[in-house]
Scaffold this motif. Structure first.
Motif, PDB file in Angstrom:
ATOM      1  N   ARG A   9       0.823  -1.212   0.000  1.00 32.73           N
ATOM      2  CA  ARG A   9       0.000   0.000   0.000  1.00 32.73           C
ATOM      3  C   ARG A   9       0.854   1.259   0.000  1.00 32.73           C
ATOM      4  O   ARG A   9       0.336   2.361  -0.074  1.00 32.73           O
ATOM      5  CB  ARG A   9      -0.920   0.018   1.238  1.00 32.73           C
ATOM      6  CG  ARG A   9      -1.746  -1.245   1.400  1.00 32.73           C
ATOM      7  CD  ARG A   9      -2.893  -1.289   0.441  1.00 32.73           C
ATOM      8  NE  ARG A   9      -3.928  -0.343   0.816  1.00 32.73           N
ATOM      9  CZ  ARG A   9      -4.982  -0.064   0.082  1.00 32.73           C
ATOM     10  NH1 ARG A   9      -5.124  -0.623  -1.107  1.00 32.73           N
ATOM     11  NH2 ARG A   9      -5.885   0.791   0.499  1.00 32.73           N
ATOM     12  N   VAL A  10       2.169   1.087   0.152  1.00 32.19           N
ATOM     13  CA  VAL A  10       3.074   2.229   0.065  1.00 32.19           C
ATOM     14  C   VAL A  10       3.917   2.027  -1.179  1.00 32.19           C
ATOM     15  O   VAL A  10       4.621   1.025  -1.305  1.00 32.19           O
ATOM     16  CB  VAL A  10       3.962   2.345   1.322  1.00 32.19           C
ATOM     17  CG1 VAL A  10       4.899   3.533   1.184  1.00 32.19           C
ATOM     18  CG2 VAL A  10       3.100   2.480   2.565  1.00 32.19           C
ATOM     19  N   LEU A  11       3.827   2.948  -2.110  1.00 32.24           N
ATOM     20  CA  LEU A  11       4.453   2.766  -3.418  1.00 32.24           C
ATOM     21  C   LEU A  11       5.845   3.391  -3.452  1.00 32.24           C
ATOM     22  O   LEU A  11       6.075   4.429  -2.830  1.00 32.24           O
ATOM     23  CB  LEU A  11       3.546   3.386  -4.478  1.00 32.24           C
ATOM     24  CG  LEU A  11       2.163   2.726  -4.530  1.00 32.24           C
ATOM     25  CD1 LEU A  11       1.112   3.703  -5.041  1.00 32.24           C
ATOM     26  CD2 LEU A  11       2.203   1.474  -5.372  1.00 32.24           C
ATOM     27  N   ALA A  12       6.765   2.752  -4.164  1.00 32.13           N
ATOM     28  CA  ALA A  12       8.149   3.245  -4.252  1.00 32.13           C
ATOM     29  C   ALA A  12       8.238   4.459  -5.170  1.00 32.13           C
ATOM     30  O   ALA A  12       7.620   4.490  -6.236  1.00 32.13           O
ATOM     31  CB  ALA A  12       9.052   2.136  -4.775  1.00 32.13           C
ATOM     32  N   PHE A  48      -5.433  13.534  -7.797  1.00 36.31           N
ATOM     33  CA  PHE A  48      -6.323  12.957  -8.793  1.00 36.31           C
ATOM     34  C   PHE A  48      -6.344  11.444  -8.689  1.00 36.31           C
ATOM     35  O   PHE A  48      -5.275  10.817  -8.732  1.00 36.31           O
ATOM     36  CB  PHE A  48      -5.848  13.314 -10.199  1.00 36.31           C
ATOM     37  CG  PHE A  48      -5.834  14.781 -10.499  1.00 36.31           C
ATOM     38  CD1 PHE A  48      -6.940  15.375 -11.102  1.00 36.31           C
ATOM     39  CD2 PHE A  48      -4.738  15.561 -10.190  1.00 36.31           C
ATOM     40  CE1 PHE A  48      -6.926  16.727 -11.385  1.00 36.31           C
ATOM     41  CE2 PHE A  48      -4.719  16.919 -10.472  1.00 36.31           C
ATOM     42  CZ  PHE A  48      -5.824  17.501 -11.063  1.00 36.31           C
ATOM     43  N   ALA A  49      -7.511  10.865  -8.600  1.00 37.22           N
ATOM     44  CA  ALA A  49      -7.622   9.417  -8.753  1.00 37.22           C
ATOM     45  C   ALA A  49      -7.335   9.080 -10.217  1.00 37.22           C
ATOM     46  O   ALA A  49      -7.615   9.885 -11.109  1.00 37.22           O
ATOM     47  CB  ALA A  49      -9.025   8.958  -8.375  1.00 37.22           C
ATOM     48  N   CYS A  50      -6.750   7.903 -10.453  1.00 32.91           N
ATOM     49  CA  CYS A  50      -6.476   7.482 -11.839  1.00 32.91           C
ATOM     50  C   CYS A  50      -7.763   7.521 -12.659  1.00 32.91           C
ATOM     51  O   CYS A  50      -7.760   7.843 -13.844  1.00 32.91           O
ATOM     52  CB  CYS A  50      -5.884   6.076 -11.878  1.00 32.91           C
ATOM     53  SG  CYS A  50      -4.296   5.936 -11.024  1.00 32.91           S
ATOM     54  N   SER A  51      -8.878   7.199 -11.999  1.00 34.40           N
ATOM     55  CA  SER A  51     -10.161   7.132 -12.709  1.00 34.40           C
ATOM     56  C   SER A  51     -10.696   8.515 -13.074  1.00 34.40           C
ATOM     57  O   SER A  51     -11.684   8.631 -13.806  1.00 34.40           O
ATOM     58  CB  SER A  51     -11.185   6.403 -11.837  1.00 34.40           C
ATOM     59  OG  SER A  51     -11.316   7.093 -10.597  1.00 34.40           O
ATOM     60  N   ALA A  52     -10.046   9.567 -12.577  1.00 36.60           N
ATOM     61  CA  ALA A  52     -10.504  10.927 -12.883  1.00 36.60           C
ATOM     62  C   ALA A  52     -10.145  11.336 -14.308  1.00 36.60           C
ATOM     63  O   ALA A  52     -10.658  12.329 -14.819  1.00 36.60           O
ATOM     64  CB  ALA A  52      -9.884  11.922 -11.897  1.00 36.60           C
ATOM     65  N   TYR A  79      -2.083   5.949  -1.472  1.00 38.49           N
ATOM     66  CA  TYR A  79      -3.403   5.400  -1.253  1.00 38.49           C
ATOM     67  C   TYR A  79      -4.153   6.245  -0.234  1.00 38.49           C
ATOM     68  O   TYR A  79      -3.599   6.660   0.793  1.00 38.49           O
ATOM     69  CB  TYR A  79      -3.323   3.965  -0.716  1.00 38.49           C
ATOM     70  CG  TYR A  79      -3.134   2.935  -1.799  1.00 38.49           C
ATOM     71  CD1 TYR A  79      -4.209   2.521  -2.577  1.00 38.49           C
ATOM     72  CD2 TYR A  79      -1.877   2.391  -2.055  1.00 38.49           C
ATOM     73  CE1 TYR A  79      -4.039   1.575  -3.581  1.00 38.49           C
ATOM     74  CE2 TYR A  79      -1.700   1.443  -3.055  1.00 38.49           C
ATOM     75  CZ  TYR A  79      -2.791   1.047  -3.811  1.00 38.49           C
ATOM     76  OH  TYR A  79      -2.611   0.112  -4.805  1.00 38.49           O
ATOM     77  N   ARG A  80      -5.396   6.493  -0.538  1.00 35.23           N
ATOM     78  CA  ARG A  80      -6.313   7.040   0.466  1.00 35.23           C
ATOM     79  C   ARG A  80      -7.485   6.077   0.477  1.00 35.23           C
ATOM     80  O   ARG A  80      -8.254   6.035  -0.493  1.00 35.23           O
ATOM     81  CB  ARG A  80      -6.730   8.458   0.084  1.00 35.23           C
ATOM     82  CG  ARG A  80      -7.574   9.105   1.152  1.00 35.23           C
ATOM     83  CD  ARG A  80      -7.298  10.592   1.287  1.00 35.23           C
ATOM     84  NE  ARG A  80      -5.898  10.945   1.449  1.00 35.23           N
ATOM     85  CZ  ARG A  80      -5.366  12.124   1.124  1.00 35.23           C
ATOM     86  NH1 ARG A  80      -6.138  13.060   0.627  1.00 35.23           N
ATOM     87  NH2 ARG A  80      -4.084  12.354   1.309  1.00 35.23           N
ATOM     88  N   GLY A  81      -7.546   5.252   1.531  1.00 31.11           N
ATOM     89  CA  GLY A  81      -8.515   4.148   1.515  1.00 31.11           C
ATOM     90  C   GLY A  81      -8.108   3.192   0.415  1.00 31.11           C
ATOM     91  O   GLY A  81      -6.951   2.800   0.328  1.00 31.11           O
ATOM     92  N   THR A  82      -9.026   2.883  -0.463  1.00 29.13           N
ATOM     93  CA  THR A  82      -8.710   1.955  -1.556  1.00 29.13           C
ATOM     94  C   THR A  82      -8.421   2.705  -2.853  1.00 29.13           C
ATOM     95  O   THR A  82      -8.197   2.086  -3.886  1.00 29.13           O
ATOM     96  CB  THR A  82      -9.895   1.007  -1.814  1.00 29.13           C
ATOM     97  OG1 THR A  82     -11.061   1.798  -2.052  1.00 29.13           O
ATOM     98  CG2 THR A  82     -10.138   0.101  -0.621  1.00 29.13           C
TER      99      THR A  82
END
Lengths: 118, 118
Positions: A9-12, A48-52, A79-82
């Motif tokens: 959940r933590v991205l490099a 921005f969410a990717c889906s935005a 991540y914020r939640g899922t």
């Protein structure tokens, strides 16, 4: 240093000093990724969410594009939640390469205007 | 239009209006190709044989890099006798994308200085 972690959940991300011009140019050498960055600049400071983003590619391809942007240091993802949120790393890019992002964005706008694209 | 030809001594180039930002950024997203362009800018207006560049790659890889630069519209290549000469297409790039080449070159210099490279 790179933020290495085994927590999925933590991205490099590359630290600022690890960002390389070649990687940034590669990340921006794709029409879809250029569009993503352009859209982020228009809503600067936002997350921005990717889906935005309305993109002409599949969801998995979208994920790939955001990964390239993250690994090159162009965006920060968290991540914020899922939901995975994206933030343009303008401060880092401007500190390392003053004026570069603006000139690439101006070039994108010039090309879109020339080719009659939105 | 592209200069299409069946004469192997005349190399195909995109016309100015065919040059795409994505292609230019891709061409410049490689350390060797960036070095080539930087060297050409330092000797601007000149024509350079491929062999004039001291590059850490094989001759066939050098040929590949110059081909990428030519096909993206960054350099013009022409034969003079048996020697292939390279000319930076700065006029075309500056007309299409004002300030882009300069900002990328400045970023290259900044990165080299930061990393202690020549």
């Amino acid at each position: 240093m790179t933020t290495a972690t085994t927590n999925p959940r933590v991205l490099a991300h590359p630290a600022r000093e690890e960002i390389r011009l070649e990687g940034v140019l590669h990340a921006l050498s794709d029409a879809v990724r250029l569009q993503i960055v352009r859209d982020m600049v228009r809503g600067e400071g936002q997350e921005f969410a990717c889906s935005a983003f309305v993109l002409p590619v599949t969801k998995s391809t979208t994920t790939h594009h955001f990964r390239v942007l993250r690994e090159s240091g162009v965006v920060r993802q968290l991540y914020r939640g899922t939901t995975k949120l994206n933030i343009l790393r303008r401060d880092d890019l401007d500190a390392l390469f003053p004026g570069l992002l603006d000139s690439i964005l101006a070039a994108t706008e010039a090309q879109s205007a020339r080719l009659g694209e939105p």
